[in-house]
Write a protein that holds these residues in place. Structure first.
Motif: not given
Length: 178
Positions: A117-138
């Protein structure tokens, strides 16, 4: 008979050192019967991460054309669209046309999603994508209770979530930032 949503009373003490936001917030969050603890937790975290006085929860899983959270102007225009999970590129692009600011808080195993997905949306200038660490989130999801009081502190891209008994460190992965 349809199952009813489960209400969660949430109290957040937000200290976002990075943005200079310091607030105490009390909200009731409805958990859809099919919503996982991880998704509910990520919605609560997103409220703290992107806090604004007009940021509110959408109708969630029951309405697919709405954001998990959104900030509406006083005249009802969408100012900030916030999704949680792993939305497809089409949904992200569509939401970027609806709002001047779009954020995605991804969770779970995001490695493959990020590549697709990220490669298809890199052109968007109004987008921020953050990811939570899987183990700590669980681990954080296991702390859920119907009456929740969490302290959220964000500093240097690391989120610290604490309750009366423990503190969990969640280093946020920045996948995309304008």
């Amino acid at each position: 008979m349809a199952l009813q949503a489960t209400p969660y009373k949430v109290s957040l003490d937000i200290s976002d050192v990075d943005r200079g936001v310091y607030e105490s917030v009390k909200v009731t969050v409805a958990r859809h019967p099919s919503e996982t603890e991880l998704r509910l937790t990520s919605r609560i975290i997103a409220l703290g991460l992107f806090y604004h006085e007009h940021l509110a929860f959408g109708r969630g899983l029951s309405e697919v054309n709405e954001a998990a959270l959104w900030q509406l102007s006083l005249d009802g225009q969408i100012e900030h669209w916030v999704d949680v999970g792993q939305p497809d590129a089409e949904r992200i692009i569509k939401s970027s046309r609806k709002a001047p600011l779009v954020s995605v808080l991804a969770y779970g195993n995001v490695r493959i999603w990020k590549e697709k997905v990220a490669s298809k949306v890199t052109h968007l200038s109004n987008l921020t994508i953050l990811a939570l660490p899987e183990e700590a989130h669980a681990q954080l999801a296991s702390m859920l209770s119907r009456n929740l009081h969490w302290g959220l502190m964000l500093t240097d891209g690391v989120l610290y979530v604490s309750d009366a008994d423990e503190q969990i460190e969640l280093p946020l992965e920045v996948i995309l930032q304008p």
